[in-house]
Motif scaffolding. Structure first.
Motif, PDB file in Angstrom:
ATOM      1  N   LYS A 390       0.811  -1.216   0.000  1.00 28.28           N
ATOM      2  CA  LYS A 390       0.000   0.000   0.000  1.00 28.28           C
ATOM      3  C   LYS A 390       0.846   1.268   0.000  1.00 28.28           C
ATOM      4  CE  LYS A 390      -2.169   1.963   3.548  1.00 28.28           C
ATOM      5  NZ  LYS A 390      -1.934   3.413   3.368  1.00 28.28           N
ATOM      6  N   THR A 391       1.594   1.491   1.073  1.00 31.43           N
ATOM      7  CA  THR A 391       2.311   2.754   1.243  1.00 31.43           C
ATOM      8  C   THR A 391       3.395   2.924   0.185  1.00 31.43           C
ATOM      9  OG1 THR A 391       1.913   2.648   3.608  1.00 31.43           O
ATOM     10  CG2 THR A 391       3.611   4.167   2.851  1.00 31.43           C
ATOM     11  N   GLY A 392       3.300   3.995  -0.583  1.00 29.87           N
ATOM     12  CA  GLY A 392       4.283   4.278  -1.618  1.00 29.87           C
ATOM     13  C   GLY A 392       4.040   3.535  -2.914  1.00 29.87           C
ATOM     14  N   THR A 393       3.051   2.639  -2.923  1.00 31.08           N
ATOM     15  CA  THR A 393       2.741   1.872  -4.124  1.00 31.08           C
ATOM     16  C   THR A 393       1.334   2.214  -4.611  1.00 31.08           C
ATOM     17  OG1 THR A 393       4.180   0.086  -3.339  1.00 31.08           O
ATOM     18  CG2 THR A 393       2.680  -0.424  -5.137  1.00 31.08           C
ATOM     19  N   LEU A 394       0.326   1.795  -3.845  1.00 29.59           N
ATOM     20  CA  LEU A 394      -1.042   2.209  -4.168  1.00 29.59           C
ATOM     21  C   LEU A 394      -1.279   3.659  -3.744  1.00 29.59           C
ATOM     22  CD1 LEU A 394      -3.081  -0.972  -3.180  1.00 29.59           C
ATOM     23  CD2 LEU A 394      -2.651  -0.110  -5.483  1.00 29.59           C
ATOM     24  N   THR A 395      -0.456   4.107  -2.811  1.00 30.97           N
ATOM     25  CA  THR A 395      -0.524   5.514  -2.401  1.00 30.97           C
ATOM     26  C   THR A 395       0.651   6.256  -3.019  1.00 30.97           C
ATOM     27  OG1 THR A 395       0.757   5.083  -0.396  1.00 30.97           O
ATOM     28  CG2 THR A 395      -1.641   4.919  -0.230  1.00 30.97           C
ATOM     29  N   HIS A 396       0.641   7.582  -2.915  1.00 32.85           N
ATOM     30  CA  HIS A 396       1.699   8.382  -3.513  1.00 32.85           C
ATOM     31  C   HIS A 396       3.046   8.120  -2.841  1.00 32.85           C
ATOM     32  CE1 HIS A 396      -0.419  10.827  -6.422  1.00 32.85           C
ATOM     33  NE2 HIS A 396      -1.424  10.914  -5.564  1.00 32.85           N
ATOM     34  N   ALA A 397       4.100   8.219  -3.640  1.00 22.63           N
ATOM     35  CA  ALA A 397       5.450   7.980  -3.126  1.00 22.63           C
ATOM     36  C   ALA A 397       5.963   9.143  -2.282  1.00 22.63           C
ATOM     37  CB  ALA A 397       6.415   7.737  -4.281  1.00 22.63           C
ATOM     38  N   THR A 398       5.198  10.236  -2.257  1.00 22.53           N
ATOM     39  CA  THR A 398       5.633  11.406  -1.490  1.00 22.53           C
ATOM     40  C   THR A 398       4.557  11.826  -0.486  1.00 22.53           C
ATOM     41  OG1 THR A 398       4.790  12.816  -3.277  1.00 22.53           O
ATOM     42  CG2 THR A 398       7.153  12.283  -3.287  1.00 22.53           C
ATOM     43  N   PRO A 399       4.330  11.021   0.556  1.00 21.56           N
ATOM     44  CA  PRO A 399       3.383  11.433   1.594  1.00 21.56           C
ATOM     45  C   PRO A 399       3.941  12.629   2.349  1.00 21.56           C
ATOM     46  CG  PRO A 399       4.572   9.479   2.282  1.00 21.56           C
ATOM     47  CD  PRO A 399       4.939   9.721   0.842  1.00 21.56           C
ATOM     48  N   SER A 400       3.124  13.253   3.182  1.00 17.23           N
ATOM     49  CA  SER A 400       3.567  14.448   3.897  1.00 17.23           C
ATOM     50  C   SER A 400       3.109  14.415   5.345  1.00 17.23           C
ATOM     51  CB  SER A 400       3.017  15.702   3.210  1.00 17.23           C
ATOM     52  OG  SER A 400       1.603  15.647   3.162  1.00 17.23           O
ATOM     53  N   VAL A 401       3.860  15.090   6.189  1.00 15.59           N
ATOM     54  CA  VAL A 401       3.498  15.223   7.601  1.00 15.59           C
ATOM     55  C   VAL A 401       2.438  16.317   7.716  1.00 15.59           C
ATOM     56  CG1 VAL A 401       4.326  15.872   9.894  1.00 15.59           C
ATOM     57  CG2 VAL A 401       5.764  14.461   8.395  1.00 15.59           C
ATOM     58  N   VAL A 402       1.309  15.980   8.335  1.00 18.94           N
ATOM     59  CA  VAL A 402       0.233  16.970   8.474  1.00 18.94           C
ATOM     60  C   VAL A 402       0.036  17.425   9.921  1.00 18.94           C
ATOM     61  CG1 VAL A 402      -1.018  16.226   6.433  1.00 18.94           C
ATOM     62  CG2 VAL A 402      -1.482  15.112   8.610  1.00 18.94           C
ATOM     63  N   ASP A 403       0.548  16.646  10.881  1.00 22.48           N
ATOM     64  CA  ASP A 403       0.366  17.032  12.284  1.00 22.48           C
ATOM     65  C   ASP A 403       1.351  16.271  13.161  1.00 22.48           C
ATOM     66  OD1 ASP A 403      -0.636  18.327  14.457  1.00 22.48           O
ATOM     67  OD2 ASP A 403      -2.494  17.163  14.583  1.00 22.48           O
ATOM     68  N   ILE A 404       1.739  16.885  14.252  1.00 28.44           N
ATOM     69  CA  ILE A 404       2.582  16.225  15.253  1.00 28.44           C
ATOM     70  C   ILE A 404       1.906  16.407  16.607  1.00 28.44           C
ATOM     71  CG2 ILE A 404       4.842  16.140  16.363  1.00 28.44           C
ATOM     72  CD1 ILE A 404       6.020  17.340  13.791  1.00 28.44           C
ATOM     73  N   ILE A 405       1.457  15.307  17.163  1.00 28.72           N
ATOM     74  CA  ILE A 405       0.758  15.345  18.445  1.00 28.72           C
ATOM     75  C   ILE A 405       1.744  14.944  19.540  1.00 28.72           C
ATOM     76  CG2 ILE A 405      -1.155  14.372  19.786  1.00 28.72           C
ATOM     77  CD1 ILE A 405      -2.526  13.825  17.061  1.00 28.72           C
ATOM     78  N   THR A 406       2.019  15.869  20.459  1.00 29.01           N
ATOM     79  CA  THR A 406       3.009  15.613  21.505  1.00 29.01           C
ATOM     80  C   THR A 406       2.341  15.175  22.805  1.00 29.01           C
ATOM     81  OG1 THR A 406       2.970  17.949  22.130  1.00 29.01           O
ATOM     82  CG2 THR A 406       4.628  17.260  20.518  1.00 29.01           C
ATOM     83  N   PHE A 407       3.140  14.540  23.668  1.00 28.88           N
ATOM     84  CA  PHE A 407       2.664  14.051  24.955  1.00 28.88           C
ATOM     85  C   PHE A 407       3.583  14.575  26.061  1.00 28.88           C
ATOM     86  CE2 PHE A 407       0.988  11.296  21.764  1.00 28.88           C
ATOM     87  CZ  PHE A 407      -0.216  10.825  22.244  1.00 28.88           C
ATOM     88  N   GLY A 408       3.002  14.758  27.251  1.00 26.65           N
ATOM     89  CA  GLY A 408       3.784  15.264  28.371  1.00 26.65           C
ATOM     90  C   GLY A 408       4.267  16.673  28.085  1.00 26.65           C
ATOM     91  N   ASP A 409       5.539  16.916  28.427  1.00 34.76           N
ATOM     92  CA  ASP A 409       6.095  18.260  28.178  1.00 34.76           C
ATOM     93  C   ASP A 409       6.961  18.287  26.922  1.00 34.76           C
ATOM     94  OD1 ASP A 409       8.122  16.687  29.053  1.00 34.76           O
ATOM     95  OD2 ASP A 409       8.788  18.031  30.676  1.00 34.76           O
ATOM     96  N   ALA A 410       6.809  17.288  26.052  1.00 36.55           N
ATOM     97  CA  ALA A 410       7.590  17.228  24.813  1.00 36.55           C
ATOM     98  C   ALA A 410       7.233  18.388  23.889  1.00 36.55           C
ATOM     99  CB  ALA A 410       7.347  15.901  24.103  1.00 36.55           C
ATOM    100  N   LYS A 411       8.245  18.891  23.176  1.00 38.86           N
ATOM    101  CA  LYS A 411       8.052  19.977  22.231  1.00 38.86           C
ATOM    102  C   LYS A 411       7.955  19.412  20.809  1.00 38.86           C
ATOM    103  CE  LYS A 411       8.449  23.036  25.510  1.00 38.86           C
ATOM    104  NZ  LYS A 411       7.247  23.759  25.992  1.00 38.86           N
ATOM    105  N   GLU A 412       7.108  20.017  20.008  1.00 36.48           N
ATOM    106  CA  GLU A 412       6.882  19.545  18.644  1.00 36.48           C
ATOM    107  C   GLU A 412       8.157  19.587  17.816  1.00 36.48           C
ATOM    108  OE1 GLU A 412       4.299  21.151  14.884  1.00 36.48           O
ATOM    109  OE2 GLU A 412       3.189  20.830  16.767  1.00 36.48           O
ATOM    110  N   GLU A 413       8.897  20.700  17.901  1.00 33.61           N
ATOM    111  CA  GLU A 413      10.110  20.853  17.096  1.00 33.61           C
ATOM    112  C   GLU A 413      11.175  19.840  17.489  1.00 33.61           C
ATOM    113  OE1 GLU A 413      13.456  24.263  16.710  1.00 33.61           O
ATOM    114  OE2 GLU A 413      11.417  24.882  16.161  1.00 33.61           O
TER     115      GLU A 413
END
Length: 708
Positions: A390-413
């Protein structure tokens, strides 16, 4: 560079470089320079005429960019020169084209200018090699085509029919030359494809691993090669251990364990583990020759259809000889008896079969499809099961990051920095998306971890600042590694959007972030699967590591016959083995590290654009176009090829059997039979070089370019 536009139409242009006597090297530089431009669909440079035929995309803007690229080109540009692979097929094609022309010209001039006694003398001398082959075959207790050829040549000369003997030898030589050309071109194209796959390499220094251009590496330098990566240079393992897959070089899919002190070769792939290699040879020194030598020693490129055709010719030899004897005993007419010897089935078979395969491989290459041997076209035509990752074959070879969900006191960057630092070592479409997102945000992620371990189909594990860092699937990070979700944040896991793929990042057993990856289906996927059904494929399946809900939605949307979710590499392998046990022939289409075992096990492994190195190396066919419709075109080409071979087969047997019958009946003389036989052989050879796809399918190709 100065140039003149000779002809121009929609999305096509033909230009001439005002350069007298362009060399093959210069033609290659210009051709690969043009092919490397994103707006160029196809480019062919003719060194003899100094012309370049170019297809481009983008309309007026594409044309403008193309003309600017031509104006800015220079044959001495080092960057352009670096784009040319170590070996190209241009020199090989020139060699065999000139050899074929020389053979025809020599025969023509000999017949026109040389006296009969000298022509006959040349025929006698040349016949020695064919007669020796026939005697050698008999000495082994076998009646093969070589025996029939030797008998026909000998009897013709004994009857003072030197012209017929000469014609038979000439056509046999033409067939052998074409067969050799086909094989060598297949090997050259395969070696060139392998040589193009690696441009960067991790060089080991005292402090950190540095990503450098492979051409900067010198003998004595140490490079790091990890799971799924191609070994780019010959050398000796000095640290670590790895299982090295040599499938593309030896045809064997069983990996070889390499420990310190062991020698590894360029073009092989690390299937599992990692190692430090002390480089023995720099790029461009001996790699191609080693690849060619090993490939030529394997049976990988031989087509079963070609083998059957040649065996058929051998099986007919006893009947031809028996027919000769029986006809003579019944008629006491040597002329009629010789009709069996004057018609040699092997001439046409040896000519048409290699030409058909060569023509099909060339035609496939025009559609950005690289076929590593005729046997894979044959298998593609007869396969009844197609399996997609599926991934990269039936779907596009260039997926993209759309969100980063953090936990605790972790920073997204910081979470993205750690994730990109780990993922850059193992190129895959999802890993590439993480690295690309960090680049977009201008986040530096220099090496800050210890040894990186890759767990196939699960994730990556390492240590950062003394803490264990892992990234991968939910199964790997939470279930297997027992990472915990910070107190009070369990609800975030339950509300993760199901339309995205998820990467889980944990530090010291505590979940730090979930990276959401948008991985949309290819627009053409549904149409491709529908067309595969129409082309005789009875089963189209999807095997994916994604969760059940996502997999079920994709399967329903694409009308798949069957699917499996949350599978591991061994599960994909087992599925294909089960299909084989059921008597089915399987095509596997994939792009990732976890697809490698399945690609090796399948009858035809197809790797799509931008896939992992190990997938491209192990695959029997690679598609460099980012369009699944090339799989449909491949199926059509292969089916048309098999139909052509079948037509040639029937025509050769029927026509030559008819000649034998007419000769035995006394209607045709042996010389006339030989003339018609030789003419039919040439006609079948010419027919074998004509395009396989119809004009309507060419229109489809053109439409694809215009849409792009």
């Amino acid at each position: 560079m100065r140039f003149v536009i000779l002809h121009e139409s929609s999305s096509r242009i033909r230009v001439r470089v005002p350069k007298y006597n362009m060399t093959m090297e210069q033609a290659d530089i210009l051709e690969y320079y043009l092919r490397n431009k994103p707006f160029v669909v196809q480019a062919t440079v003719h060194d003899r005429t100094s012309d370049a035929s170019i297809r481009y995309r983008g309309g007026a803007e594409g044309r403008k960019a193309l003309l600017e690229a031509l104006r800015g080109f220079s044959f001495s540009d080092e960057k352009a020169i670096a784009l040319v692979p170590e070996q190209t097929s241009r020199a090989l094609d020139h060699k065999y084209q000139e050899k074929m022309v020389s053979m025809v010209m020599f025969r023509t001039l000999r017949n026109i200018f040389l006296p009969i006694w000298l022509r006959n003398g040349i025929t006698i001398v040349k016949s020695a090699g064919f007669i020796a082959k026939g005697i050698k075959s008999l000495s082994k207790g076998k009646l093969e085509v070589a025996t029939l050829d030797a008998t026909a040549i000998t009897v013709s000369m004994l009857r003072n029919d030197f012209d017929t003997a000469s014609s038979v030898m000439f056509l046999l030589d033409i067939g052998d030359t074409l067969g050799e050309w086909t094989r060598r071109k297949s090997v050259t194209d395969l070696a060139s494809v392998m040589s193009l796959n690696v441009t960067k390499v991790w060089k080991k220094t005292e402090d950190v691993d540095v990503l450098v251009d492979v051409k900067e590496v010198k003998p004595g330098d140490k490079i790091v090669v990890r799971t799924s990566n191609v070994i780019p240079l010959d050398g000796k393992v000095v640290e670590g251990s790895a299982s090295v897959n040599q499938a593309t070089m030896t045809g064997e899919s069983i990996p070889v364990r390499k420990e310190p002190g062991g020698y590894v070769y360029a073009g092989t792939v690390v299937e599992d583990g990692s190692c430090v290699i002390e480089v023995a040879q720099s790029a461009g020194t001996g790699k191609y020759d080693q690849i060619v030598k090993i490939i030529e020693e394997s049976e990988k490129l031989k087509s079963e259809t070609e083998e059957k055709a040649f065996h058929l010719a051998d099986r007919l030899v006893p009947y031809s000889l028996a027919g000769t004897v029986i006809t003579y005993l019944l008629t006491r007419n040597a002329t009629r008896a010789l009709s069996f010897l004057m018609v040699d089935f092997s001439c046409a078979l040896n000519l048409s079969m290699p030409l058909s395969m060569l023509s099909a491989i060339k035609e496939a290459s025009k559609y950005d499809i690289s076929v590593k041997g005729g046997k894979f076209l044959e298998a593609t035509a007869t396969a009844d099961t197609v399996i997609f990752d599926k991934t990269g074959t039936l779907t596009h070879a260039t997926p993209s990051v759309v969100d980063i969900i953090t936990f605790g006191d972790a920073k997204e960057e910081e979470s993205l920095r750690i994730a990109a630092c780990l993922e850059e070592h193992y190129p895959h479409s999802v890993a590439n998306a993480v690295v690309e997102e960090a680049k977009k945000r201008h986040i530096s992620h220099e090496e800050m971890h210890s040894k990186v371990d890759y767990v196939v189909a699960h994730g990556i594990s390492s240590n950062i600042d003394g803490k264990n860092a892992i990234i991968g699937s939910y199964h790997f990070v939470v279930e297997d590694s027992k990472s915990v979700v910070p107190d009070g944040e369990e609800g975030k896991i339950d509300t993760l959007p199901t339309e995205y793929s998820h990467l889980y990042l944990a530090i010291d057993g505590v979940l730090q972030a979930v990276i959401c990856i948008f991985d949309p289906l290819r627009e053409e996927a549904a149409d491709v699967i529908k067309e595969l059904y129409e082309l005789g494929v009875s089963k189209v399946c999807m095997l994916t590591g994604d969760n059940e809900r996502t997999a079920a939605a994709v399967a329903k949307k694409l009308d798949l016959t069957e699917y499996r979710a949350e599978v591991l590499p061994e599960d994909k392998l087992a599925f294909i083995k089960a299909e084989h046990a059921a008597g089915r022939k399987v095509i596997m289409v994939g792009d990732g590290v976890n697809d490698a075992p399945a690609l090796s096990e399948s009858d035809v492994g197809i790797a799509v654009n931008e896939g992992a190195a190990i997938a491209r190396e192990i695959a029997d066919i690679t598609i460099s176009s980012d369009d699944l419709r090339r799989i449909v075109l491949l199926r059509r080409i292969s089916m048309q090829l098999m139909e052509r071979i079948d037509n040639n087969y029937k025509f050769i047997v029927a026509f030559n059997a008819g000649l034998i019958g007419l000769g035995v009946a006394g209607i045709l003389k042996p010389s006339s039979s030989a003339l018609f036989h030789n003419g039919s052989t040439i006609l079948s050879g010419l027919y074998s070089t004509t395009p396989l796809l119809s004009e309507s399918e060419e229109d489809i190709k053109e439409l694809d370019y215009e849409e792009a």
